[in-house]
Write a protein that holds these residues in place. Structure first.
Motif, PDB file in Angstrom:
ATOM      1  N   TYR A 173       1.122  -0.965   0.254  1.00 42.12           N
ATOM      2  CA  TYR A 173      -0.245  -0.081  -0.086  1.00 42.12           C
ATOM      3  C   TYR A 173       0.606   0.898  -0.308  1.00 42.12           C
ATOM      4  O   TYR A 173       2.198   1.329   0.763  1.00 42.12           O
TER       5      TYR A 173
ATOM      6  N   ASP B 111      -1.008  -3.456  -8.462  1.00 39.33           N
ATOM      7  CA  ASP B 111      -1.840  -2.483  -9.290  1.00 39.33           C
ATOM      8  C   ASP B 111      -2.883  -1.760  -8.286  1.00 39.33           C
ATOM      9  O   ASP B 111      -2.778  -0.409  -8.368  1.00 39.33           O
ATOM     10  N   LYS B 112      -2.654  -1.968  -6.858  1.00 43.16           N
ATOM     11  CA  LYS B 112      -2.954  -1.729  -6.121  1.00 43.16           C
ATOM     12  C   LYS B 112      -2.158   0.767  -5.393  1.00 43.16           C
ATOM     13  O   LYS B 112      -2.928   1.395  -5.851  1.00 43.16           O
TER      14      LYS B 112
ATOM     15  N   ALA C 170      -2.338   2.022  -8.837  1.00 47.64           N
ATOM     16  CA  ALA C 170      -3.247   3.342  -9.271  1.00 47.64           C
ATOM     17  C   ALA C 170      -3.600   4.054  -8.693  1.00 47.64           C
ATOM     18  O   ALA C 170      -3.563   5.306  -9.045  1.00 47.64           O
TER      19      ALA C 170
ATOM     20  N   ILE D 170      -3.864   8.229 -10.684  1.00 47.34           N
ATOM     21  CA  ILE D 170      -4.692   9.099  -9.846  1.00 47.34           C
ATOM     22  C   ILE D 170      -4.201  10.126  -9.753  1.00 47.34           C
ATOM     23  O   ILE D 170      -5.328  11.002 -10.477  1.00 47.34           O
TER      24      ILE D 170
ATOM     25  N   ASP E 284     -11.623  -6.081  -4.997  1.00 43.21           N
ATOM     26  CA  ASP E 284     -10.484  -5.723  -4.475  1.00 43.21           C
ATOM     27  C   ASP E 284      -9.816  -4.510  -3.912  1.00 43.21           C
ATOM     28  O   ASP E 284      -9.790  -3.569  -3.255  1.00 43.21           O
ATOM     29  N   LEU E 285      -9.590  -3.996  -5.828  1.00 50.26           N
ATOM     30  CA  LEU E 285      -8.947  -2.363  -6.028  1.00 50.26           C
ATOM     31  C   LEU E 285      -9.743  -1.419  -5.823  1.00 50.26           C
ATOM     32  O   LEU E 285      -9.145  -0.249  -4.669  1.00 50.26           O
TER      33      LEU E 285
ATOM     34  N   SER F 130      -9.058  -0.886  -1.849  1.00 48.63           N
ATOM     35  CA  SER F 130      -7.960  -0.080  -1.585  1.00 48.63           C
ATOM     36  C   SER F 130      -7.993   1.624  -1.929  1.00 48.63           C
ATOM     37  O   SER F 130      -7.635   1.827  -1.086  1.00 48.63           O
ATOM     38  N   LYS F 131      -9.593   1.144  -2.718  1.00 46.69           N
ATOM     39  CA  LYS F 131      -8.891   2.990  -3.220  1.00 46.69           C
ATOM     40  C   LYS F 131     -10.222   3.828  -2.170  1.00 46.69           C
ATOM     41  O   LYS F 131      -9.429   5.432  -2.266  1.00 46.69           O
TER      42      LYS F 131
ATOM     43  N   ALA G  62     -10.459   3.027   0.459  1.00 45.32           N
ATOM     44  CA  ALA G  62      -9.683   3.600   2.154  1.00 45.32           C
ATOM     45  C   ALA G  62      -8.521   4.338   1.930  1.00 45.32           C
ATOM     46  O   ALA G  62      -8.137   4.871   2.612  1.00 45.32           O
TER      47      ALA G  62
END
Lengths: 113, 161
Positions: free
Chosen positions: A56, A86-87, A90, A94, B36-37, B40-41, B43
Motif C-alpha cells: 500500500y 495494481d493497488k 492505481a 490517479i 478489491d481495487l 483499496s481506493k 481506503a
C-alpha cells in the motif's frame, strides 16, 4: 516501517536498489525518505526503487518518490521504479504521475533499463 | 430505519493508527460488494482525509480526536449500492471552498490528498461542523456490474442522508 524494512543493495556499476517493505504511508514514508536521501548523497548512476514488497502507498509515499525523482534528475541519476502491484499503481495513475516516472515490471527489467 | 451510522469510530490523530482505519474501511467495503481495487481506493481516500486532518488541521498533534462514520447505501429498489463515509474533527474551521486539490501539471511533493479523494469518490462535500471543526462527507457507489447479493443479510441501510 522500521528502518530494517527498507532493504538497500549496492551493486556494481553504480547501481543501488532501495526496496521498502509493507505499507508506505504517512507514518512510514519518512523512513523511506531517509533511506533514499542517504543513497542519493552517494550519487549513484542508477537508482532502482523496488516496490515488490509494498502492499500500500498513499500520497506521502508518492511525495517521497517525487522528491527523490527531482533529486535524481538534478544529480544525473537514472531512477527507475519496479515491482508495483495494481493497488500501488492505481495511486500513480490517479495522481497522473505514472508518466513522470520510469516504471518497469520487475527488478530484472529495471537492471536492463 | 434510523439514520445512525452503522459504524462510528473515534481515533486519535496519530499516524500509527492509519493502517487500522484503512483495514477497517477496506474490509467493510469488501462486504458491501466493492471489488478489491475499489476497496483499496476507498481506503486510500479515507487515509488521505485523515492525513489532511492530522497534517493541516491538527498540525501533527497526535492526541486530537477524529471520528469516522460509515453508512451502507441502497438504491430506490432497496438494493445495496454503495457507502457513505463521514470524517469529522475539531480542528480550526476553514472555508470549504478552499478545499481543492492542486493542478496535477505542477509536479512537486505534497498537495495531492484532496485531488485523490475527489478522484476516487463519487461525491465529496466539505463543510463546517456546527460548533467546531470540519466535516467531510464522501460517497462511493458500487459499479452496477458489481452490485452483489452478499448484502442480503440486511446490512444495507437507506440512503442515510
Amino acid at each position: 516501517m522500521p528502518e530494517e524494512q527498507v532493504r538497500i543493495a549496492r551493486e556494481g556499476s553504480g547501481t543501488v536498489i532501495v526496496a521498502p517493505r509493507g505499507d508506505v504511508d504517512m507514518s512510514c514514508s519518512p523512513v523511506l525518505r531517509t533511506a533514499l536521501r542517504g543513497e542519493q548523497d552517494r550519487r549513484p548512476r542508477r537508482l532502482i526503487v523496488d516496490l515488490a514488497d509494498v502492499g500500500y502507498m498513499d500520497s506521502s509515499g508518492l511525495a517521497t518518490l517525487v522528491e527523490a525523482m527531482r533529486t535524481a534528475k538534478r544529480n544525473g541519476t537514472h531512477m527507475v521504479l519496479c515491482g508495483m502491484n495494481d493497488k500501488v499503481r492505481a495511486i500513480f495513475e490517479i495522481a497522473r504521475l505514472h508518466q513522470f516516472f520510469t516504471i518497469v515490471e520487475d527488478l530484472s527489467k529495471a537492471r536492463e533499463g | 430505519m434510523d439514520d445512525r451510522a452503522h459504524i462510528r469510530v473515534e481515533l486519535l490523530s496519530n499516524p500509527a493508527y492509519l493502517s487500522g482505519a484503512r483495514e477497517l474501511i477496506s474490509s467493510v467495503c469488501k462486504r458491501l460488494g466493492f471489488d478489491d481495487l475499489t476497496c483499496s481506493k476507498v481506503a486510500l481516500a479515507v487515509d488521505e482525509a485523515l492525513c489532511n486532518v492530522i497534517r493541516h488541521g491538527y498540525k501533527h498533534s497526535e492526541d486530537r480526536p477524529i471520528w469516522i462514520s460509515l453508512w451502507p447505501l441502497s438504491n430506490e429498489a432497496g438494493q445495496p449500492d454503495g457507502v457513505k463515509l463521514v470524517i469529522e474533527d475539531e480542528a480550526e474551521q476553514v472555508d470549504p471552498e478552499k478545499m481543492k486539490g492542486r493542478e496535477l501539471t505542477d509536479i512537486r511533493p505534497g498537495g495531492l490528498g484532496v485531488h485523490i479523494i475527489r478522484d476516487v469518490m463519487d461525491d465529496v462535500r466539505y463543510e463546517r461542523r456546527e460548533q467546531v471543526g470540519m466535516r467531510l462527507t464522501m460517497i462511493k457507489r458500487v459499479p452496477r456490474c458489481c452490485t452483489p447479493a452478499r448484502l442480503s443479510g440486511g446490512m444495507a441501510a437507506d440512503r442515510g442522508g
